[in-house]
Scaffold this motif. Structure first.
Motif, PDB file in Angstrom:
ATOM      1  N   ASN A  58       0.815  -1.201   0.000  1.00  0.00           N
ATOM      2  CA  ASN A  58       0.000   0.000   0.000  1.00  0.00           C
ATOM      3  C   ASN A  58       0.858   1.263   0.000  1.00  0.00           C
ATOM      4  OD1 ASN A  58      -2.302   1.590   0.316  1.00  0.00           O
ATOM      5  ND2 ASN A  58      -3.254  -0.044   1.496  1.00  0.00           N
TER       6      ASN A  58
ATOM      7  N   TYR B  66     -10.767   8.642   3.586  1.00  0.00           N
ATOM      8  CA  TYR B  66     -10.099   9.874   3.152  1.00  0.00           C
ATOM      9  C   TYR B  66      -9.280   9.540   1.914  1.00  0.00           C
ATOM     10  CZ  TYR B  66      -6.921  13.795   2.768  1.00  0.00           C
ATOM     11  OH  TYR B  66      -6.208  14.855   2.268  1.00  0.00           O
TER      12      TYR B  66
ATOM     13  N   LYS C 167      -7.910  10.604  -4.460  1.00  0.00           N
ATOM     14  CA  LYS C 167      -7.810  10.001  -5.806  1.00  0.00           C
ATOM     15  C   LYS C 167      -9.208   9.736  -6.350  1.00  0.00           C
ATOM     16  CE  LYS C 167      -3.784   7.714  -4.005  1.00  0.00           C
ATOM     17  NZ  LYS C 167      -3.317   6.443  -3.482  1.00  0.00           N
TER      18      LYS C 167
ATOM     19  N   LEU D 125     -10.314   4.453  -2.641  1.00  0.00           N
ATOM     20  CA  LEU D 125     -11.281   3.973  -1.648  1.00  0.00           C
ATOM     21  C   LEU D 125     -11.112   4.728  -0.329  1.00  0.00           C
ATOM     22  CD1 LEU D 125     -11.425   0.060  -1.557  1.00  0.00           C
ATOM     23  CD2 LEU D 125     -13.341   1.631  -1.351  1.00  0.00           C
TER      24      LEU D 125
ATOM     25  N   LEU E 215      -4.766   3.309   4.052  1.00  0.00           N
ATOM     26  CA  LEU E 215      -3.927   3.665   5.212  1.00  0.00           C
ATOM     27  C   LEU E 215      -4.621   3.332   6.532  1.00  0.00           C
ATOM     28  CD1 LEU E 215      -2.257   7.003   4.071  1.00  0.00           C
ATOM     29  CD2 LEU E 215      -1.201   4.749   4.322  1.00  0.00           C
TER      30      LEU E 215
HETATM   31  P1  ADP Z   1      -6.439   5.645  -1.358  1.00  0.00           P
HETATM   32  O1  ADP Z   1      -5.093   5.287  -1.778  1.00  0.00           O
HETATM   33  O2  ADP Z   1      -7.514   4.731  -1.769  1.00  0.00           O
HETATM   34  O3  ADP Z   1      -6.780   7.091  -1.516  1.00  0.00           O
HETATM   35  P2  ADP Z   1      -5.243   5.540   1.165  1.00  0.00           P
HETATM   36  O4  ADP Z   1      -5.825   5.407   2.528  1.00  0.00           O
HETATM   37  O5  ADP Z   1      -4.189   4.583   0.846  1.00  0.00           O
HETATM   38  O6  ADP Z   1      -6.435   5.459   0.213  1.00  0.00           O
HETATM   39  O7  ADP Z   1      -4.690   6.989   1.046  1.00  0.00           O
HETATM   40  C1  ADP Z   1      -5.434   8.065   1.474  1.00  0.00           C
HETATM   41  C2  ADP Z   1      -4.896   9.344   0.927  1.00  0.00           C
HETATM   42  O8  ADP Z   1      -3.672   9.695   1.530  1.00  0.00           O
HETATM   43  C3  ADP Z   1      -4.591   9.332  -0.491  1.00  0.00           C
HETATM   44  O9  ADP Z   1      -5.757   9.557  -1.269  1.00  0.00           O
HETATM   45  C4  ADP Z   1      -3.617  10.469  -0.657  1.00  0.00           C
HETATM   46  O10 ADP Z   1      -4.267  11.710  -0.769  1.00  0.00           O
HETATM   47  C5  ADP Z   1      -2.903  10.447   0.646  1.00  0.00           C
HETATM   48  N1  ADP Z   1      -1.573   9.846   0.498  1.00  0.00           N
HETATM   49  C6  ADP Z   1      -1.263   8.580   0.765  1.00  0.00           C
HETATM   50  N2  ADP Z   1       0.020   8.351   0.573  1.00  0.00           N
HETATM   51  C7  ADP Z   1       0.580   9.511   0.173  1.00  0.00           C
HETATM   52  C8  ADP Z   1       1.901   9.945  -0.200  1.00  0.00           C
HETATM   53  N3  ADP Z   1       2.902   9.105  -0.208  1.00  0.00           N
HETATM   54  N4  ADP Z   1       2.054  11.242  -0.564  1.00  0.00           N
HETATM   55  C9  ADP Z   1       1.022  12.092  -0.558  1.00  0.00           C
HETATM   56  N5  ADP Z   1      -0.233  11.762  -0.199  1.00  0.00           N
HETATM   57  C10 ADP Z   1      -0.458  10.478   0.136  1.00  0.00           C
END
Ligand code: ADP
Length: 731
Positions: free
Chosen positions: A628, A681, A684, A688, A692
Motif C-alpha cells: 500500500n 479519506y 484520488k 477507496l 492507510l
Molecule cells: P487511497 O489510496 O484509496 O486514496 P489511502 O488510505 O491509501 O487510500 O490513502 C489516502 C490518501 O492519503 C490518499 O488519497 C492520498 O491523498 C494520501 N496519500 C497517501 N500516501 C501519500 C503519499 N505518499 N504522498 C502524498 N499523499 C499520500
C-alpha cells in the motif's frame, strides 16, 4: 499506785485492743481464720494478765490459790489459740500434733480444777511479799505439787509443735514463708520457752517471783503487729492498685463503649456499669434481673438469647451471642455479648460475668460492604490467607455456575483450571508477603473454571483486606469472554477488509502483472517453437535444444514465482503471527511491484539493514502494508517529471523496534497528516480511502505504529515500526 498495778492493766488493755483489731479484720474478711485465733489468743493473754495481777495483789493464801487456779483457764484457751493460729497461719502444722498439745493441756486443766489447790500447789502456808519492779507483790510459801510437771510437759509439747510447724514453713523456701516462720514462729517459741523456763525456776525455788506469762507475750504482740502491719500495708497497696486498675478499666470501658455486667445467679440480680445501662436503655436506679434484661432485647432475639444462657449454665459456661436492643430514643442497636459462668464446687452456677459492646457501626459497615459487593457488576470473591473462600457475590456465583452459598469454605483453587493450580498457592503467598492492590496475570491469558468444568477468559484485580482474622484477599473477577468475542469479531472484519483492500491493490497491479506473466510465457513460447524447429532438423541439434529447454524451465519458474506471490496475497486466511524479517517483506513486495514501478517510471533505491532483528507478525498483512505504501508513493509521484520519481525503501533498528520506511519525492502531505489515516479519506478519483486506515490497524494489531511525516527534501516518508522479537524467539 505501784508500777505493777499500772503495767498489768496496760498489758491486758493492749491485748484487748489487739483482739478487737483482729476481730474487725476477721469480720471484714471471712476467710481470715488466723485473725480470729490471734484475737482469741490476745483475749486469753488479757485474761492471764488479769489473773497475774490478782495473784500478785492477793491478800490471803486462799485468794492467791484461787487466782492461780482460774488463771489456768485463759492459759488453756491461749494454748488452743496458739495451736489453731499456727495451723491456719503456717499451713504446715501436723493436725495430730496440735490435738495432742490441746489434749495434754486439757488434762492439766482438769487436774488444776480437780486436785489440790491448783495445778501447782498442794498447800499454801503463807504469802511472802517481795519487791518487784518497784512494787510489793505476793509470792507463796507453798507445797508445790508434782502435777506441775503435766503443765510443763504440755508447754514443752506446745514448743515442739511450734518448732515443727515453723521448720515446715521455713523449708518452703520463699522469702515470705521464711520471714513468717522466723518472726511469728520465733516469737511464739520465745514466749512459750520463757513461760516454761520461768515456771521451772519458780518451782525449783531458784527464784522467788510471780508467774509472768503476759509479759513475754508482749514480744509476741510486737511480732504479730509487725507481720500484720505488713499484711495491712500490702493489702492497702493492693487496694490502691485495684482502684487504679478499676479506674483505667472504667475509662477504657467508657472510651470503647464497653458494658460490663455480672449476674448473681442464685439471687437473680444483675449489676451493670453505666455504659451497659445506657446500652440496654435501663434507667440508673432500676434493679435488673434476668427477665428485665431479656425484656430489653428485641422480641425476635429473646428466645435465642435465653437458649444461649441456658446452654451456658448447663454446658461449659461459655456464653457468646448477639442481639438487638432499643435505646432510650427507640433506636435499634446491635449488641455483641460474651460471658463466662462461675460454678461452685458442686457444679452449681453462681454467677455469670461478661462484657457487651455496641456492634451497630461494625454491622452497618459489614452490611454496606456486603451490599456494595453484591451490587458489583463483576464477580467478587473474598478468601482468607489459607485460600478458603469466605464470601462470593451473586455475579461471581452466576459466572462460575454455583448456588448462593455453595462456594463458601471451598478452596479458591477450585475456581482455577487444573493446569494453573500448582502456581496458585505460591502466587497467593507472594501476594500476602507484599499485600497491595494489583492486576493479576498481566500479559497472559487467565481463565476461570466453572462448576461444569468449562472455562472462560477473565481479568482479575486483587486487593488485600485487613481483618481481625488476618489479611484477606479480595478478588474482583471480570468475565472478558464477550470482549474477547468482540475482539475476535473485529479482527475477522479487519482481515476481511484487509483482504478486500489487498485485492483492490493487486487489481491495480494486474496490468503490469499480466505483462510480467506474458513476458516469460512469450519467451517460453518462442523457445518452444525454436526447439521444435531444431528437433525437426536431421540430425537434431540436441545441445541447443537442451539449452532452450533449460531457458524454458527458468522462465516457467519466474512465472510460477509471480503466481505464487499473487496467490499468497489473494488468499483469505487466518492471521498467523510468526517471526518475520522486514528485509524479506521489502524484497518480496518490491519484486511484486517491480514491473508496475518500471511502467510508471519509478526507480527504487533500497537500503536494508544487515543485522535487522525479526519481528513477530503476519507475513501477508505486513506485505500488504508495504504494498500500500509503495503504491501510494508511486501515485504521489505520478505528476512529477519523469526521471525524478525516486522511491526509497529502507529498514533499520532502533533499540527494540524494527523500522521500515518508504519515502517518495512526490506531491507531499497535507498539513494534518493524521487525516490520511482516517477511513474513506482519499484524494484520488478512483480511491477507496481505506488503504492507510487498514494499514494502521494492521500495524497496531502487531503492537507497533504506522506514521507519516513530510520529508525535508520534499515528498513524504512513511514509517512502519514494530517491536522486535525477544532474542530467543528471533533465533
Ligand atoms: P487511497 O489510496 O484509496 O486514496 P489511502 O488510505 O491509501 O487510500 O490513502 C489516502 C490518501 O492519503 C490518499 O488519497 C492520498 O491523498 C494520501 N496519500 C497517501 N500516501 C501519500 C503519499 N505518499 N504522498 C502524498 N499523499 C499520500
Amino acid at each position: 499506785m505501784n508500777p505493777v498495778s499500772i503495767l498489768w492493766p496496760m498489758i491486758a488493755g493492749a491485748c484487748v485492743v489487739l483482739a478487737v483489731v483482729q476481730l474487725l479484720l476477721r469480720l471484714h474478711d471471712r476467710n481470715a481464720q488466723a485473725n480470729l485465733w490471734l484475737a482469741l489468743l490476745a483475749l486469753a493473754v488479757a485474761g492471764i494478765a488479769v489473773g497475774e495481777l490478782a495473784i500478785m495483789m492477793a491478800g490471803s493464801p486462799e485468794v492467791f490459790a484461787g487466782a492461780t487456779r482460774w488463771t489456768h483457764l485463759p492459759v488453756f484457751i491461749a494454748v488452743i489459740a496458739i495451736v489453731r493460729f499456727v495451723s491456719c497461719c503456717f499451713g504446715t502444722a501436723r493436725a495430730w500434733f496440735g490435738w495432742a498439745v490441746i489434749g495434754l493441756r486439757a488434762f492439766a486443766l482438769a487436774l488444776n480444777f480437780s486436785v489440790g489447790l491448783n495445778l501447782h500447789h498442794d498447800a499454801i502456808t503463807a504469802l511472802r511479799p517481795i519487791r518487784f519492779l518497784g512494787s510489793t507483790v505476793m509470792t507463796a510459801e507453798a507445797v508445790f505439787s508434782q502435777r506441775t510437771l503435766v503443765g510443763q510437759l504440755s508447754t514443752l509439747l506446745l514448743l515442739a509443735f511450734v518448732v515443727d510447724a515453723s521448720l515446715g514453713l521455713w523449708r518452703k523456701g520463699d522469702a515470705d514463708s521464711r520471714r513468717r516462720a522466723l518472726v511469728i514462729g520465733g516469737s511464739l517459741m520465745a514466749f512459750v520457752a520463757m513461760g516454761l523456763f520461768q515456771s521451772v525456776l519458780i518451782h525449783s525455788g531458784v527464784v522467788a517471783m510471780p508467774y509472768l506469762i503476759s509479759v513475754p507475750f508482749l514480744l509476741v504482740i510486737a511480732a504479730m503487729s509487725f507481720e500484720m502491719s505488713r499484711d495491712l500495708f500490702r493489702s492497702a497497696r493492693n487496694a490502691e492498685e485495684l482502684r487504679e486498675g478499676a479506674e483505667s478499666m472504667h475509662l477504657a470501658a467508657g472510651a470503647a463503649g464497653l458494658a460490663f455486667w455480672r449476674w448473681e445467679i442464685p439471687q437473680d440480680r444483675i449489676w451493670v456499669n453505666p455504659q451497659g445501662r445506657a446500652l440496654y436503655g435501663v434507667p440508673a436506679n432500676t434493679p435488673i434481673n434476668l427477665e428485665r434484661y431479656l425484656a430489653s432485647l428485641h422480641a425476635e432475639d429473646r428466645e435465642r438469647v435465653r437458649r444461649g444462657i441456658d446452654a451456658a449454665l448447663k454446658g461449659n459456661g461459655e456464653f457468646r451471642t448477639d442481639y438487638r436492643v432499643m435505646d432510650e430514643e427507640g433506636k435499634v442497636h446491635w449488641v455483641e455479648a460474651r460471658g463466662k459462668v462461675d460454678f461452685n464446687g458442686g457444679g452449681k452456677p453462681l454467677r455469670m460475668r461478661g462484657v457487651s459492646i455496641d456492634a451497630t457501626e461494625r454491622r452497618q459497615m459489614q452490611e454496606r460492604f456486603r451490599l456494595s459487593v453484591e451490587a458489583s457488576p463483576n464477580g467478587v470473591v473474598l478468601a482468607n490467607a489459607a485460600g478458603s473462600i469466605l464470601l462470593t457475590n451473586r455475579r461471581a456465583n452466576e459466572m462460575l455456575g454455583y448456588g448462593p452459598e455453595e462456594l463458601l469454605g471451598q478452596p479458591v483453587e477450585s475456581l482455577v483450571p487444573e493446569r494453573y493450580r500448582s502456581a496458585q498457592a505460591s502466587y497467593r503467598e507472594g501476594f500476602l508477603r507484599a499485600p497491595e492492590s494489583r492486576t493479576m496475570g498481566v500479559g497472559r491469558e487467565l481463565h476461570a473454571l466453572r462448576k461444569d468444568g468449562s472455562e472462560f477468559p477473565i481479568e482479575i484485580g486483587i486487593s488485600p483486606v485487613e481483618s481481625p482474622e488476618g489479611t484477606l484477599v479480595l478478588s474482583v473477577i471480570v468475565d472478558i469472554s464477550a470482549r474477547r468475542e468482540a475482539e475476535d469479531e473485529a479482527r475477522r472484519h479487519r482481515d476481511e477488509l484487509a483482504h478486500v483492500t489487498r485485492v483492490s491493490a493487486l487489481s491495480e497491479l494486474s496490468g503490469s502483472l499480466a505483462h510480467e506473466l506474458n513476458q516469460p510465457l512469450a519467451i517460453i513460447l518462442a523457445n518452444a517453437q525454436a526447439a521444435l524447429r531444431l528437433m525437426a532438423q536431421s540430425p537434431p541439434d540436441l545441445g541447443e535444444v537442451k539449452d532452450i529447454l533449460s531457458d524454458i524451465v527458468d522462465e516457467d519458474r519466474r512465472a510460477g514465482e509471480v503466481i505464487k506471490r499473487l496467490r499468497v496475497l489473494l488468499k483469505r486466511g487466518e492471521t498467523k503471527m510468526l517471526p518475520v524479517s522486514f528485509n524479506e517483506i521489502a524484497t518480496e513486495v518490491l519484486h511484486l511491484t517491480h514491473a508496475d514501478l518500471i511502467g510508471r517510471g519509478v526507480s527504487v533505491s533500497r537500503i536494508l539493514s544487515q543485522d535487522l532483528p525479526l519481528v513477530s507478525g503476519d507475513r501477508v498483512q505486513l506485505q500488504q502494508v508495504l504494498l500500500n505504501l509503495v503504491l501510494n508513493a508511486a501515485d504521489a509521484m505520478a505528476a512529477s517529471p519523469a526521471g525524478s520519481r525516486q522511491l526509497h525503501v529502507a529498514t533499520s533498528v532502533d533499540d527494540v523496534v524494527a523500522r521500515l520506511s518508504v519515502r517518495d519525492e512526490g506531491c507531499g502531505l497535507p498539513g494534518d497528516v493524521e487525516k490520511l489515516f482516517e477511513p474513506f479519506y482519499t484524494t484520488k478519483p478512483q480511491g477507496l480511502g481505506m488503504g492507510l486506515a487498514i494499514c494502521r490497524s494492521i500495524v497496531a494489531a502487531h503492537g507497533g505504529r504506522l506514521r507519516a511525516e513530510p520529508h525535508p527534501e520534499g515528498g513524504a516518508i512513511f514509517y512502519m515500526e514494530i517491536p522486535t522479537c525477544p532474542p530467543a524467539a528471533s533465533s
